[in-house]
Design an enzyme around this catalytic site. Structure first.
Site, PDB file in Angstrom:
ATOM      1  N   CYS A 246       0.828  -1.210   0.000  1.00 42.68           N
ATOM      2  CA  CYS A 246       0.000   0.000   0.000  1.00 42.68           C
ATOM      3  C   CYS A 246       0.864   1.264   0.000  1.00 42.68           C
ATOM      4  CB  CYS A 246      -0.989  -0.043   1.157  1.00 42.68           C
ATOM      5  SG  CYS A 246      -2.384   1.082   0.947  1.00 42.68           S
ATOM      6  N   HIS A 331      -3.863  -5.152  -0.152  1.00 44.16           N
ATOM      7  CA  HIS A 331      -3.516  -5.725   1.152  1.00 44.16           C
ATOM      8  C   HIS A 331      -3.548  -7.248   1.102  1.00 44.16           C
ATOM      9  CE1 HIS A 331      -3.468  -2.101   3.787  1.00 44.16           C
ATOM     10  NE2 HIS A 331      -4.135  -1.610   2.760  1.00 44.16           N
ATOM     11  N   GLU A 333      -2.692  -9.276   3.304  1.00 41.74           N
ATOM     12  CA  GLU A 333      -3.105  -9.847   4.596  1.00 41.74           C
ATOM     13  C   GLU A 333      -4.615  -9.801   4.776  1.00 41.74           C
ATOM     14  OE1 GLU A 333      -3.562  -5.618   5.379  1.00 41.74           O
ATOM     15  OE2 GLU A 333      -2.131  -6.793   4.232  1.00 41.74           O
TER      16      GLU A 333
END
Length: 365
Positions: A246, A331, A333
Site C-alpha cells: 500500500c 492488502h 493480509e
C-alpha cells in the site's frame, strides 16, 4: 441527537448522531465492504478521514477483542445508513456506539449513503465535517473551508519506539507507516523474527539490526509527505530484499524514481479485482488507498508493472528488475477481505532465502 454531515461543496446531510458528541473534520471517503467494519475502523490508513460505509446496516455484530488492526481507531468520523445499537454475535463485547465514544469519534446515521457515494464518485473525495452544532450552514462551511489539510498522518500513527514480535525464522524489519496487525500476524505465522521500527528510522539504524529483509508497511496520506522515508528506502535498495504494501508500495516507487498522483476517489473495499501480468490470473483483493503510482513514470526506473487493477487500469504491483524488491498496492493480509494474495508473504520469504544463499555462495568464492 441530531447530527449534520457537511461537505465542502455545500451538501448537507442531517441524521442521528452516535458515538462521541463532538465536531470533526476530514476527507470524506467511502468503503464498499459488506462486512469488516471493525477492521476498517481500526485501520491506521484511515487517519484523517471520515469513512462512509456503502453497506446499509452497520454495527449488527458489535465489536470484539480479536478483530482490531491496531491498538486504537484513527478515523475522524463514521457515516452509515442504519446504525444497529443491539448487536447479536457470540464474540461481541461492546457496541459500535461504545467503541466510538471510547475514542472520541463521532458517527452519523440516517444518511443516504447511496447518494453520498455517487456524489463522491462523480466529483471526487471532499473535505467534510460532522457536527451537532445548529449554527447556520454558511458559518459551518466557512469553518470547514478554513480547516487545514493534514500532512502528518504517518507521524501520528507510527510507533514511537522499536518493538519486537520474536520468532526463530528470518529477521524482518517492518518500517511502520501505519502497519496493520494482520501484516504482523502473517509474518509471525511464518516464524519470522519481527522488528517494528518508527517511520523516521534511518538506514544506518536498520543496518545495525542486521535484517534478512525489510517490509514497508501500509499507512495513511500522501507518500510525498514522508520524504525522509523515501530517502531511507533509496539507501536500502539493493542491500536487502524489500516488500512494500500500500503506502509502502508508493514509497518504493518514489525511491526508485517513479511518481505518484492522487486518485479521484481511491479504492476502498474487499472486492477489487487485480490481474497478475505473469500468469494472467485475477485475484480479488482488499484495498484502501487514495494515491497511485503513475504508470508512465515507471520507464527507465528499473521497475516493471506486475499487477493491474481491472476496474480502472491503475498500477497495483511493481517489481525491480535488478534488485530484490517488489510491492503491491493492495492488502495481501486481507483483514477484512479475501485471502487470495497471502502467497505474497511466501514470495517474500523465498526472496530472503535466495538472498541468503547468494551471500553464502559469494563468501565461499
Amino acid at each position: 441527537m441530531i447530527a449534520r454531515l457537511i461537505l465542502e461543496d455545500g451538501t448537507e446531510c442531517i441524521g442521528q448522531g452516535f458515538g462521541k458528541v463532538t465536531e470533526t473534520y476530514g476527507e470524506v471517503v467511502f468503503n464498499t465492504g459488506l462486512t469488516g467494519y471493525q477492521e476498517v475502523l481500526s485501520d491506521p490508513s484511515y487517519c484523517g478521514q471520515i469513512v462512509t460505509m456503502t453497506y446499509p446496516l452497520i454495527g449488527n455484530y458489535g465489536i470484539n477483542r480479536d478483530d482490531f488492526e491496531t491498538i486504537r481507531p484513527y478515523i475522524h468520523g463514521f457515516v452509515v445508513r442504519e446504525h444497529c445499537d443491539m448487536p447479536s454475535n457470540w464474540r461481541s463485547t461492546k457496541t459500535l456506539d461504545e467503541l466510538l465514544k471510547d475514542y472520541d469519534i463521532p458517527g452519523i446515521a440516517g444518511v443516504d449513503t447511496r447518494m453520498l457515494t455517487r456524489k463522491l464518485r462523480y466529483h471526487g473525495t471532499m473535505k467534510g465535517m460532522i457536527t451537532a452544532s445548529q449554527a447556520p450552514l454558511s458559518e459551518l462551511l466557512a469553518a470547514l473551508n478554513s480547516a487545514p489539510v493534514m500532512t502528518d498522518q504517518v507521524a501520528r500513527v507510527s510507533t514511537k519506539s522499536v518493538f519486537t514480535c520474536p520468532g526463530i525464522g528470518h529477521r524482518v524489519v517492518v518500517i511502520d507507516f501505519g502497519v496493520k496487525h494482520g501484516i504482523l500476524r502473517e509474518l509471525t505465522k511464518r516464524q519470522c523474527d519481527v522488528f517494528v521500527v518508527p517511520h523516521d528510522v534511518t538506514a544506518a539504524e536498520i543496518h545495525r539490526l542486521q535484517p534478512d529483509g525489510i517490509l514497508l508497511s501500509n499507512g495513511p496520506g500522501n507518500p510525498k509527505d514522508v520524504p525522509q522515508a523515501i530517502q531511507t528506502i533509496r539507501e536500502l535498495l539493493g542491500h536487502y530484499p524489500l516488500f512494500g504494501i500500500c503506502l509502502g508500495h508508493q514509497l518504493l516507487a518514489l525511491a526508485s524514481g517513479a511518481d505518484t498522483e492522487k486518485m479521484k476517489f481511491g479504492h476502498r473495499g474487499g472486492n477489487h479485482p487485480v490481474k497478475e501480468a505473469a500468469t494472467g490470473r485475477t485475484y480479488i483483493t482488499s484495498q484502501n488507498h487514495s494515491y497511485t503510482v503513475k504508470e508512465d513514470s515507471i520507464a527507465g526506473t528499473g521497475l516493471i508493472v506486475t499487477h493491474t487493477a481491472l476496474n480502472d487500469g491503475t498500477v497495483e504491483g511493481i517489481s525491480h528488475l535488478e534488485k530484490r524488491a517488489f510491492s503491491v498496492q493492495y492488502h495481501p493480509e486481507a483483514a477484512p477481505g479475501p485471502e487470495d494474495s497471502s502467497y505474497l508473504f511466501d514470495q517474500f520469504l523465498r526472496m530472503m532465502e535466495q538472498a541468503k544463499e547468494g551471500s553464502l555462495h559469494a563468501k565461499a568464492r
